[in-house]
Design an enzyme around this catalytic site. Structure first.
Site, PDB file in Angstrom:
ATOM      1  N   LYS A 284       1.260  -1.111   0.193  1.00  0.00           N
ATOM      2  CA  LYS A 284       0.036  -0.039  -0.063  1.00  0.00           C
ATOM      3  C   LYS A 284       0.463   1.381   0.380  1.00  0.00           C
ATOM      4  O   LYS A 284       0.531   2.300  -0.468  1.00  0.00           O
ATOM      5  CB  LYS A 284      -0.544   0.433   1.223  1.00  0.00           C
ATOM      6  CG  LYS A 284      -1.967  -0.891   1.001  1.00  0.00           C
ATOM      7  CD  LYS A 284      -2.994  -0.958   1.630  1.00  0.00           C
ATOM      8  CE  LYS A 284      -4.720  -2.196   1.613  1.00  0.00           C
ATOM      9  NZ  LYS A 284      -4.900  -2.112   2.524  1.00  0.00           N
TER      10      LYS A 284
ATOM     11  N   GLY B 227       0.178  -0.072  11.209  1.00  0.00           N
ATOM     12  CA  GLY B 227       0.612  -0.651  10.162  1.00  0.00           C
ATOM     13  C   GLY B 227      -0.675   0.152   8.876  1.00  0.00           C
ATOM     14  O   GLY B 227      -0.624   1.404   9.383  1.00  0.00           O
TER      15      GLY B 227
HETATM   16  P1  ATR Z   1       3.589  -3.197   7.683  1.00  0.00           P
HETATM   17  O1  ATR Z   1       3.812  -3.493   9.186  1.00  0.00           O
HETATM   18  O2  ATR Z   1       4.088  -3.841   7.304  1.00  0.00           O
HETATM   19  O3  ATR Z   1       2.641  -2.094   7.521  1.00  0.00           O
HETATM   20  P2  ATR Z   1       0.818  -4.177   8.567  1.00  0.00           P
HETATM   21  O4  ATR Z   1      -0.162  -5.610   8.193  1.00  0.00           O
HETATM   22  O5  ATR Z   1      -0.158  -3.324   7.473  1.00  0.00           O
HETATM   23  O6  ATR Z   1       1.835  -4.455   7.807  1.00  0.00           O
HETATM   24  O7  ATR Z   1       0.783  -4.085   9.904  1.00  0.00           O
HETATM   25  C1  ATR Z   1       0.676  -4.933  10.865  1.00  0.00           C
HETATM   26  C2  ATR Z   1       0.693  -4.632  11.595  1.00  0.00           C
HETATM   27  O8  ATR Z   1       0.378  -5.434  13.055  1.00  0.00           O
HETATM   28  C3  ATR Z   1       1.731  -4.165  12.618  1.00  0.00           C
HETATM   29  O9  ATR Z   1       0.921  -2.721  13.771  1.00  0.00           O
HETATM   30  C4  ATR Z   1       2.022  -4.939  13.513  1.00  0.00           C
HETATM   31  O10 ATR Z   1       2.675  -4.208  14.648  1.00  0.00           O
HETATM   32  P3  ATR Z   1       4.343  -3.557  14.749  1.00  0.00           P
HETATM   33  O11 ATR Z   1       4.813  -2.584  13.968  1.00  0.00           O
HETATM   34  O12 ATR Z   1       4.953  -3.676  15.570  1.00  0.00           O
HETATM   35  O13 ATR Z   1       5.245  -4.792  13.982  1.00  0.00           O
HETATM   36  C5  ATR Z   1       1.197  -5.459  14.232  1.00  0.00           C
HETATM   37  N1  ATR Z   1       1.472  -6.706  14.719  1.00  0.00           N
HETATM   38  C6  ATR Z   1       1.736  -7.204  14.102  1.00  0.00           C
HETATM   39  N2  ATR Z   1       1.985  -8.406  14.925  1.00  0.00           N
HETATM   40  C7  ATR Z   1       1.746  -8.237  16.305  1.00  0.00           C
HETATM   41  C8  ATR Z   1       2.013  -8.873  16.881  1.00  0.00           C
HETATM   42  N3  ATR Z   1       2.667 -10.365  17.710  1.00  0.00           N
HETATM   43  N4  ATR Z   1       1.832  -8.091  18.258  1.00  0.00           N
HETATM   44  C9  ATR Z   1       1.341  -6.553  18.363  1.00  0.00           C
HETATM   45  N5  ATR Z   1       1.599  -6.301  17.587  1.00  0.00           N
HETATM   46  C10 ATR Z   1       1.453  -7.734  16.093  1.00  0.00           C
END
Ligand code: ATR
Length: 262
Positions: free
Chosen positions: A65, A127
């Site tokens: 995105k 994200g």
């Molecule tokens: P992107 O990070 O590439 O934009 P996204 O799917 O749009 O991908 O966003 C994933 C979101 O889920 C992020 O806010 C991510 O947090 P981080 O930035 O700290 O990685 C969050 N997320 C994914 N796994 C997580 C977990 N186990 N605990 C808390 N937040 C998580």
């Protein structure tokens, strides 16, 4: 025959082809819509096929995105502000990036008649979709928005755009009326390691995830007598807006449409 697709990685879970192909049929439009698993290096070629009108429209999902933006010619004002694009179309000889996630979230909240004015909103996750949710909340008159993210820097980055939001450290739960899970946690039935046991009841818990239908975040909120809602209508409305941009037709959203997402 016109061609459309959604690009992402992973992309298996996407229900966009099912929905758009259903609407093409209903509206007697001679077109197909498919999903494409793309690697980063394949993005320029994809945009090029849109330029050559080999493809007529594209939806963009995680993780492209933001990263697709440098390959486009221009952005809609909403895409510019959120630096997030989920819909591509050719206008004249230019490839324009649009953001229909904003309208998707806004219409989903309006659909259930929830008024965010004078309410405190708490967003979990920084994200791809979070800036769109903030933008939509502000559009609807919400003036008190907090944001948390496991990686705090990403939340701080969003605050550079939306200066009046409050950043909470991961684990801090501020006072709120509506809390929105905008992370990917729950897609595989995982739990967010945040404690909502002390936040009381009669709050509104919203999850952007719609598959599974009820994440653990929503399940436990319901057990504590809170109102809950998943992201199904948001998904539907963003698709609806993309469809309208491409085909200049607003398809019907009726029971049958909602049913095919089950
Ligand atoms: P992107 O990070 O590439 O934009 P996204 O799917 O749009 O991908 O966003 C994933 C979101 O889920 C992020 O806010 C991510 O947090 P981080 O930035 O700290 O990685 C969050 N997320 C994914 N796994 C997580 C977990 N186990 N605990 C808390 N937040 C998580």
């Amino acid at each position: 025959m016109k061609k459309f697709c959604v690009i992402g990685n992973p992309i298996d879970h996407s229900l966009s082809p099912k929905l758009h192909n259903f609407w093409f049929k209903k509206n007697k439009i001679n077109a197909t819509y498919e999903k494409k698993l793309l690697k980063d290096e394949e993005i320029p070629e994809l945009v090029d096929s849109l330029r050559k009108t080999e493809i007529n429209g594209v939806n963009v999902t995680v993780p492209f995105k933001n990263s697709i933006i440098p390959f486009l010619d221009d952005l809609s004002p909403e895409a510019k502000k959120t630096y997030s694009v989920n819909t591509l179309l050719k206008e004249g000889d230019k490839i324009i990036g649009h953001n229909t996630d904003i309208a998707g979230f806004e219409l989903a909240i309006r659909y259930i008649n929830y008024d965010v004015k004078r309410k405190k909103a708490f967003i979990i996750g920084a994200g791809g979709v979070s800036p769109s949710i903030i933008f939509a909340l502000k559009n609807m008159g919400c003036e008190d928005i907090s944001l948390t993210n496991r990686n705090l820097e990403k939340a701080e980055k969003i605050k550079e755009t939306f200066k009046d939001i409050t950043i909470e450290k991961w684990g801090n739960i501020p006072e709120f009326d509506i809390v929105i899970n905008a992370t990917s946690v729950g897609l595989k039935n995982e739990n967010l390691n945040l404690d909502f046991n002390k936040t009381g009841n009669n709050k509104f818990f919203y999850d952007v995830i719609y598959n599974p239908n009820e994440t653990n975040f929503l399940k436990s909120a319901k057990q504590r007598q809170n109102k809950i809602e998943n992201g199904k209508m948001m998904f539907l409305y963003q698709a609806h807006q993309s469809f309208a941009l491409w085909n200049k037709v607003l398809p019907k959203i009726d029971k049958e449409t909602i049913e095919i997402l089950k």
